[in-house]
Scaffold this motif. Structure first.
Motif, PDB file in Angstrom:
ATOM      1  N   ARG A 155       0.842  -1.198   0.000  1.00 42.68           N
ATOM      2  CA  ARG A 155       0.000   0.000   0.000  1.00 42.68           C
ATOM      3  C   ARG A 155       0.878   1.250   0.000  1.00 42.68           C
ATOM      4  N   ASN A 203      -3.326   5.941   0.113  1.00 43.85           N
ATOM      5  CA  ASN A 203      -3.699   4.612   0.619  1.00 43.85           C
ATOM      6  C   ASN A 203      -4.554   3.800  -0.338  1.00 43.85           C
ATOM      7  N   SER A 204      -5.192   4.441  -1.290  1.00 50.65           N
ATOM      8  CA  SER A 204      -6.043   3.708  -2.234  1.00 50.65           C
ATOM      9  C   SER A 204      -5.216   2.979  -3.295  1.00 50.65           C
ATOM     10  N   SER A 205      -3.933   3.307  -3.383  1.00 51.22           N
ATOM     11  CA  SER A 205      -3.047   2.641  -4.351  1.00 51.22           C
ATOM     12  C   SER A 205      -2.488   1.372  -3.719  1.00 51.22           C
ATOM     13  N   THR A 256     -15.827 -11.236  -6.785  1.00 56.59           N
ATOM     14  CA  THR A 256     -15.514 -10.115  -7.670  1.00 56.59           C
ATOM     15  C   THR A 256     -15.987 -10.387  -9.095  1.00 56.59           C
ATOM     16  N   ARG A 307     -10.882  -2.507 -10.402  1.00 57.96           N
ATOM     17  CA  ARG A 307      -9.839  -1.877  -9.602  1.00 57.96           C
ATOM     18  C   ARG A 307      -9.845  -2.466  -8.194  1.00 57.96           C
ATOM     19  N   HIS A 308      -8.638  -2.714  -7.676  1.00 52.67           N
ATOM     20  CA  HIS A 308      -8.512  -3.238  -6.319  1.00 52.67           C
ATOM     21  C   HIS A 308      -8.887  -2.188  -5.276  1.00 52.67           C
ATOM     22  N   ASN A 309      -9.473  -2.649  -4.184  1.00 53.85           N
ATOM     23  CA  ASN A 309      -9.534  -1.849  -2.970  1.00 53.85           C
ATOM     24  C   ASN A 309      -9.246  -2.794  -1.813  1.00 53.85           C
ATOM     25  N   LEU A 310      -9.007  -2.263  -0.639  1.00 51.65           N
ATOM     26  CA  LEU A 310      -8.572  -3.092   0.475  1.00 51.65           C
ATOM     27  C   LEU A 310      -9.597  -4.171   0.813  1.00 51.65           C
ATOM     28  N   THR A 311     -10.862  -3.809   0.814  1.00 54.10           N
ATOM     29  CA  THR A 311     -11.895  -4.787   1.153  1.00 54.10           C
ATOM     30  C   THR A 311     -11.966  -5.910   0.127  1.00 54.10           C
ATOM     31  N   SER A 312     -11.858  -5.566  -1.145  1.00 54.41           N
ATOM     32  CA  SER A 312     -11.935  -6.606  -2.186  1.00 54.41           C
ATOM     33  C   SER A 312     -10.751  -7.562  -2.084  1.00 54.41           C
ATOM     34  N   GLU A 320     -10.004  -4.235   9.323  1.00 56.53           N
ATOM     35  CA  GLU A 320     -10.831  -4.481   8.135  1.00 56.53           C
ATOM     36  C   GLU A 320     -10.986  -5.981   7.889  1.00 56.53           C
TER      37      GLU A 320
END
Length: 321
Positions: free
Chosen positions: A18, A23-25, A98, A113-118, A149
């Motif tokens: 991360r 943080n979204s990257s 997904t 697009r990835h996110n932490l939850t996915s 999370e």
């Protein structure tokens, strides 16, 4: 030396990276050496990946990883499935979380697009699918909010728990934890206390006493009888495994160990997960037996290095500390 002739590595991981700036990257990769790989991603060493080379996103941090893969190939399969959960054949279609984000120009499904939850939800899913569910894997978290999370997701999937032999471990920054809890991070020991990826063993050192025990058994032909079928074990004429518990030298045919540890699952599965030793009654993990056996048979140089006695000067220096 080919990949197949090498022993099971001391560590192989699939990690989540991360950006500390944005943080979204996020980025998913695999490595046998997380500290070295992180330096590569941050431009402190040669290597890395084009997607993490942008200076405006550095520094990166490893916020979590899965360890315990028996080798590079298995880790790469897990990494690809985690990067492409919308099309991975390791995930049954009815279990897929997904979905594809439309189609590319060539007609192939477009990766969302990835996110932490996915990512965390798909880690949880992959640990339960047939391809990976029986591997000796562990999950590690290095940042409290990411672990939070993870726990949130696990709580929402209480009807789909992970098997109880998968350990979920946390290795947080003690200074950051103290600052969050008390508002102060003043502690001389914080800088000396290893945390995060630096607590992970990069060599076979944790196995030293186990390897020393088995070397003594097999070098001096003290195998005896199989602790399961009671047949005599002819030295050097079969695949044998020895109990991993410190004070037990129980040794048996690999096939006997497998049948014993599988028990009622013998007709359903081939690879055991864990069981008990018939001799000492202690718990035994199949992955530990395999790692020791592969090291003994395929890694004589690694064993020699592991058990090599330190030079007198080094030993004296260590004893004087």
């Amino acid at each position: 030396m080919s990949t197949l002739s090498k022993p099971i590595p001391p560590l192989y991981t699939v990690y989540i990276l991360r950006s500390t700036v944005r943080n979204s990257s996020l980025y998913i990769g695999s490595t046998p050496n997380p500290p070295r790989r992180l330096k590569q991603h941050n431009g402190e060493a040669k290597g890395g990946a084009a997607r993490t080379a942008k200076s405006k996103l550095r520094p990166w941090e490893m916020v979590g990883l899965v360890s315990g893969f028996p080798g590079m190939v298995t880790a790469l399969k897990f990494e690809w499935a985690l990067n492409n959960p919308h099309v991975s054949l390791h995930i049954p279609s009815e279990s897929r979380i997904t979905a594809a984000a439309g189609r590319k120009r060539n007609g192939y499904p477009k990766r969302p697009r990835h996110n932490l939850t996915s990512i965390l939800s798909n880690v949880h899913l992959l640990l339960r699918v047939p391809s990976f569910s029986r591997l000796p894997l562990n999950v590690h978290f290095f940042v409290p909010e990411v672990f939070k999370e993870w726990r949130k997701w696990c709580t929402s999937r209480i009807d789909e728990p992970l098997r109880n032999t998968i350990r979920v471990l946390t290795h947080f920054d003690p200074a950051r934890t103290r600052l969050r809890n008390s508002g102060s991070s003043d502690n001389e020991n914080d800088s000396e206390q290893p945390w995060g990826i630096h607590v992970l063993p990069l060599d076979y050192a944790p196995m030293k006493s186990y390897v020393a025990k088995t070397k003594s058994i097999y070098d001096f032909e003290r195998e005896g009888n199989c602790i399961i079928c009671q047949e005599h074990l002819d030295p050097g004429k079969g695949l044998y495994a020895t109990c991993s518990n410190p004070d037990c030298e129980g040794t048996g045919h690999l096939t006997c160990w497998s049948k014993h540890m599988l028990g009622k699952e013998a007709g359903e599965h081939i690879i055991p997960i864990s069981g008990h030793c018939p001799k000492c009654k202690g718990n035994v993990v199949w992955g530990d037996l395999m790692k020791e056996m592969s090291l003994r048979i395929r890694g004589p140089k690694e064993v020699e290095k592991l058990l090599k006695k330190p030079r007198k000067r080094k030993a004296q220096a260590a004893s004087s500390i």
